[in-house]
Design a protein around this motif. Structure first.
Motif, PDB file in Angstrom:
ATOM      1  N   GLY A 131       0.818  -1.217   0.000  1.00 16.54           N
ATOM      2  CA  GLY A 131       0.000   0.000   0.000  1.00 16.54           C
ATOM      3  C   GLY A 131       0.846   1.259   0.000  1.00 16.54           C
ATOM      4  O   GLY A 131       0.595   2.212  -0.738  1.00 16.54           O
ATOM      5  N   CYS A 132       1.887   1.259   0.821  1.00 19.41           N
ATOM      6  CA  CYS A 132       2.769   2.430   0.892  1.00 19.41           C
ATOM      7  C   CYS A 132       3.492   2.656  -0.429  1.00 19.41           C
ATOM      8  O   CYS A 132       3.650   3.796  -0.881  1.00 19.41           O
ATOM      9  N   GLN A 133       3.923   1.538  -1.048  1.00 22.81           N
ATOM     10  CA  GLN A 133       4.614   1.674  -2.337  1.00 22.81           C
ATOM     11  C   GLN A 133       3.673   2.220  -3.406  1.00 22.81           C
ATOM     12  O   GLN A 133       4.058   3.076  -4.210  1.00 22.81           O
ATOM     13  N   VAL A 134       2.440   1.691  -3.396  1.00 20.95           N
ATOM     14  CA  VAL A 134       1.451   2.178  -4.361  1.00 20.95           C
ATOM     15  C   VAL A 134       1.277   3.688  -4.207  1.00 20.95           C
ATOM     16  O   VAL A 134       1.284   4.449  -5.180  1.00 20.95           O
ATOM     17  N   GLU A 135       1.157   4.116  -2.973  1.00 17.61           N
ATOM     18  CA  GLU A 135       0.986   5.534  -2.695  1.00 17.61           C
ATOM     19  C   GLU A 135       2.151   6.345  -3.259  1.00 17.61           C
ATOM     20  O   GLU A 135       1.951   7.328  -3.975  1.00 17.61           O
ATOM     21  N   ALA A 136       3.373   5.870  -2.986  1.00 16.15           N
ATOM     22  CA  ALA A 136       4.567   6.595  -3.432  1.00 16.15           C
ATOM     23  C   ALA A 136       4.632   6.670  -4.959  1.00 16.15           C
ATOM     24  O   ALA A 136       4.917   7.727  -5.531  1.00 16.15           O
ATOM     25  N   VAL A 137       4.321   5.525  -5.600  1.00 17.27           N
ATOM     26  CA  VAL A 137       4.408   5.495  -7.063  1.00 17.27           C
ATOM     27  C   VAL A 137       3.344   6.395  -7.696  1.00 17.27           C
ATOM     28  O   VAL A 137       3.609   7.076  -8.695  1.00 17.27           O
ATOM     29  N   LEU A 138       2.159   6.423  -7.103  1.00 13.99           N
ATOM     30  CA  LEU A 138       1.114   7.296  -7.642  1.00 13.99           C
ATOM     31  C   LEU A 138       1.533   8.761  -7.563  1.00 13.99           C
ATOM     32  O   LEU A 138       1.325   9.534  -8.493  1.00 13.99           O
ATOM     33  N   PHE A 139       2.148   9.132  -6.462  1.00 16.62           N
ATOM     34  CA  PHE A 139       2.642  10.504  -6.328  1.00 16.62           C
ATOM     35  C   PHE A 139       3.655  10.823  -7.416  1.00 16.62           C
ATOM     36  O   PHE A 139       3.706  11.931  -7.931  1.00 16.62           O
ATOM     37  N   GLU A 140       4.463   9.804  -7.762  1.00 15.52           N
ATOM     38  CA  GLU A 140       5.516  10.022  -8.737  1.00 15.52           C
ATOM     39  C   GLU A 140       4.994  10.092 -10.164  1.00 15.52           C
ATOM     40  O   GLU A 140       5.424  10.924 -10.943  1.00 15.52           O
ATOM     41  N   THR A 141       4.063   9.167 -10.506  1.00 19.97           N
ATOM     42  CA  THR A 141       3.724   9.004 -11.920  1.00 19.97           C
ATOM     43  C   THR A 141       2.522   9.841 -12.365  1.00 19.97           C
ATOM     44  O   THR A 141       2.429  10.183 -13.533  1.00 19.97           O
ATOM     45  N   ILE A 142       1.616  10.139 -11.446  1.00 16.82           N
ATOM     46  CA  ILE A 142       0.435  10.899 -11.851  1.00 16.82           C
ATOM     47  C   ILE A 142       0.672  12.382 -11.556  1.00 16.82           C
ATOM     48  O   ILE A 142       1.082  12.745 -10.458  1.00 16.82           O
ATOM     49  N   GLU A 143       0.405  13.195 -12.560  1.00 19.53           N
ATOM     50  CA  GLU A 143       0.671  14.625 -12.387  1.00 19.53           C
ATOM     51  C   GLU A 143      -0.351  15.287 -11.470  1.00 19.53           C
ATOM     52  O   GLU A 143      -1.530  14.944 -11.496  1.00 19.53           O
ATOM     53  N   HIS A 144       0.102  16.235 -10.689  1.00 23.22           N
ATOM     54  CA  HIS A 144      -0.752  17.096  -9.877  1.00 23.22           C
ATOM     55  C   HIS A 144      -1.496  16.355  -8.772  1.00 23.22           C
ATOM     56  O   HIS A 144      -2.554  16.787  -8.346  1.00 23.22           O
ATOM     57  N   VAL A 145      -0.955  15.220  -8.321  1.00 26.36           N
ATOM     58  CA  VAL A 145      -1.596  14.519  -7.214  1.00 26.36           C
ATOM     59  C   VAL A 145      -1.338  15.278  -5.919  1.00 26.36           C
ATOM     60  O   VAL A 145      -0.213  15.659  -5.613  1.00 26.36           O
ATOM     61  N   ALA A 146      -2.402  15.542  -5.167  1.00 22.44           N
ATOM     62  CA  ALA A 146      -2.253  16.259  -3.908  1.00 22.44           C
ATOM     63  C   ALA A 146      -2.300  15.306  -2.726  1.00 22.44           C
ATOM     64  O   ALA A 146      -1.670  15.550  -1.700  1.00 22.44           O
ATOM     65  N   ALA A 147      -3.084  14.233  -2.838  1.00 26.97           N
ATOM     66  CA  ALA A 147      -3.211  13.297  -1.723  1.00 26.97           C
ATOM     67  C   ALA A 147      -3.625  11.937  -2.254  1.00 26.97           C
ATOM     68  O   ALA A 147      -4.364  11.844  -3.223  1.00 26.97           O
ATOM     69  N   VAL A 148      -3.107  10.870  -1.612  1.00 27.76           N
ATOM     70  CA  VAL A 148      -3.480   9.505  -1.984  1.00 27.76           C
ATOM     71  C   VAL A 148      -3.908   8.771  -0.721  1.00 27.76           C
ATOM     72  O   VAL A 148      -3.243   8.854   0.303  1.00 27.76           O
ATOM     73  N   ASN A 149      -5.033   8.093  -0.812  1.00 28.57           N
ATOM     74  CA  ASN A 149      -5.506   7.295   0.301  1.00 28.57           C
ATOM     75  C   ASN A 149      -5.694   5.857  -0.204  1.00 28.57           C
ATOM     76  O   ASN A 149      -6.593   5.591  -0.979  1.00 28.57           O
ATOM     77  N   VAL A 150      -4.791   4.941   0.232  1.00 27.73           N
ATOM     78  CA  VAL A 150      -4.847   3.552  -0.235  1.00 27.73           C
ATOM     79  C   VAL A 150      -5.399   2.666   0.875  1.00 27.73           C
ATOM     80  O   VAL A 150      -4.987   2.780   2.030  1.00 27.73           O
ATOM     81  N   ARG A 151      -6.354   1.808   0.517  1.00 26.39           N
ATOM     82  CA  ARG A 151      -6.764   0.757   1.444  1.00 26.39           C
ATOM     83  C   ARG A 151      -6.583  -0.573   0.726  1.00 26.39           C
ATOM     84  O   ARG A 151      -6.557  -0.628  -0.501  1.00 26.39           O
ATOM     85  N   PHE A 152      -6.445  -1.658   1.478  1.00 25.05           N
ATOM     86  CA  PHE A 152      -6.242  -2.937   0.805  1.00 25.05           C
ATOM     87  C   PHE A 152      -7.135  -4.012   1.408  1.00 25.05           C
ATOM     88  O   PHE A 152      -7.617  -3.918   2.530  1.00 25.05           O
ATOM     89  N   GLY A 153      -7.349  -5.059   0.602  1.00 25.99           N
ATOM     90  CA  GLY A 153      -8.102  -6.219   1.063  1.00 25.99           C
ATOM     91  C   GLY A 153      -7.602  -7.434   0.322  1.00 25.99           C
ATOM     92  O   GLY A 153      -6.893  -7.317  -0.681  1.00 25.99           O
ATOM     93  N   ALA A 154      -7.964  -8.645   0.810  1.00 23.67           N
ATOM     94  CA  ALA A 154      -7.585  -9.878   0.115  1.00 23.67           C
ATOM     95  C   ALA A 154      -8.501 -10.030  -1.087  1.00 23.67           C
ATOM     96  O   ALA A 154      -9.707  -9.995  -0.964  1.00 23.67           O
ATOM     97  N   HIS A 155      -7.911 -10.165  -2.286  1.00 22.29           N
ATOM     98  CA  HIS A 155      -8.712  -9.951  -3.485  1.00 22.29           C
ATOM     99  C   HIS A 155      -9.662 -11.099  -3.792  1.00 22.29           C
ATOM    100  O   HIS A 155     -10.635 -10.918  -4.501  1.00 22.29           O
ATOM    101  N   ASP A 156      -9.420 -12.326  -3.275  1.00 19.06           N
ATOM    102  CA  ASP A 156     -10.265 -13.426  -3.719  1.00 19.06           C
ATOM    103  C   ASP A 156     -11.460 -13.686  -2.792  1.00 19.06           C
ATOM    104  O   ASP A 156     -12.346 -14.436  -3.146  1.00 19.06           O
ATOM    105  N   SER A 157     -11.443 -13.086  -1.627  1.00 19.05           N
ATOM    106  CA  SER A 157     -12.591 -13.295  -0.755  1.00 19.05           C
ATOM    107  C   SER A 157     -13.771 -12.516  -1.302  1.00 19.05           C
ATOM    108  O   SER A 157     -13.621 -11.404  -1.808  1.00 19.05           O
ATOM    109  N   ARG A 158     -14.959 -13.122  -1.210  1.00 18.38           N
ATOM    110  CA  ARG A 158     -16.140 -12.451  -1.765  1.00 18.38           C
ATOM    111  C   ARG A 158     -16.390 -11.136  -1.047  1.00 18.38           C
ATOM    112  O   ARG A 158     -16.639 -10.099  -1.660  1.00 18.38           O
TER     113      ARG A 158
END
Ligand SMILES: [Zn+2]
Ligand SMILES: [Zn+2]
Length: 300
Positions: free
Chosen positions: A266-293
């Protein structure tokens, strides 16, 4: 929260716009009256509009760039939209009034060709606005301020408008089409009205938490899915606050990951989004296990 690679123009843009548009609108209004060109008087309105925009930019950028504080934990970006909304309403009213006057003048049918000095001023206005257009566009691409963007677009429109004024004067003076100046004035004010409504709509969208453009959404999705650990993007919400884009994203990660590992992703995703997307002011990432219904999400 700040994206100013081009800080010099950024700090001077409001003042440059203010001074040059005071000069341009004053000159066009004065010469328009003296030379008897309705179109040039309407053209002065274009510069007057940019004059007001410049004042708003000076005030607005000062406030919207203030860092987040206790009373405004989401920043001060929306002040740009509020100011612009107020001004657009005033502008629409003013332009509506001028439209009535120019229509009245046009249908009265008494016309005489304007003095040629009006033509010289119109041509000068074309050149000045082309310069301002290039200058403001440089700044607006750098900082993504909706106000500066609008100002830049309008300087382009102003140059075109002054071309139309020149054509009207030439037609009235050299081709015997004495009504042409008044006709151009009517079209100018209708266009100004349209611009006013457009500005109103843009700021309205900004106040409504308008989403980032589709291509930006796609790029965010793509960037996040490039992580091996990320299996899905469950939800993605963005909104534009002033110059910045706020991202809320829920990612589905590999269920074998431990919570602390998922947290790292999650932290890496946040950092990369700040880097690659222009004009990002804030990122809020949450995560879950993808295969559970039922996706169990963990806040970061
Ligand atoms: Zn504050
Ligand atoms: Zn620049």
């Amino acid at each position: 929260m700040q994206f100013s690679k081009c800080t010099v123009c950024y700090k001077t843009i409001g003042w440059t716009g203010l001074v040059s548009n005071i000069f341009l609108s004053g000159l066009k209004l004065f010469v328009g009256i003296v030379a008897g060109s309705q179109a040039l008087i309407a053209d002065a309105m274009y510069s007057f509009k940019d004059l007001i925009s410049s004042v708003l930019i000076i005030i607005g950028l000062k406030i919207s760039l203030k860092p987040v504080d206790l009373e405004h934990p989401y920043g001060h970006g929306k002040v740009e939209f509020i100011l612009t909304l107020v001004v657009s309403v005033v502008f629409i009213g003013l332009t509506g009034l001028i439209l009535l006057l120019t229509m009245d003048h046009f249908f009265q049918g008494y016309h005489k060709p304007p003095h040629l000095i009006a033509l010289a001023v119109a041509v000068f206005s074309v050149v000045a606005n082309l310069f301002l257009f290039k200058y403001t566009r440089c700044v607006s691409t750098q900082i993504n301020s909706p106000m500066v963007k609008t100002l830049s677009k309008h300087h382009g429109a102003d140059a075109l408008s002054s071309v139309a004024v020149s054509a009207g004067i030439i037609g009235a003076h050299y081709m015997g089409l004495i009504w042409m100046d008044s006709l151009v004035a009517v079209f100018e004010t209708i266009h100004l009205l349209y611009l006013g409504v457009e500005i109103f709509w843009e700021s309205f969208k900004g106040l409504m938490d308008y989403s980032a453009p589709a291509d930006v959404l796609r790029k965010i999705q793509q960037t996040v899915l490039d992580f091996d650990e990320v299996k899905t993007v469950e939800t993605l919400k963005t909104r534009q606050v002033g110059q910045g884009i706020w991202i809320d994203i829920v990612i589905g990660v590999n269920p074998d990951l431990r919570v602390d590992e998922a947290y790292d992703v999650g932290c890496q995703v946040e950092a990369v989004l700040f880097e690659t997307i222009e004009h990002v002011a804030a990122v809020n990432v949450r995560f879950g296990a993808h295969d559970s219904r039922k996706l169990l999400t963990q806040g970061l």
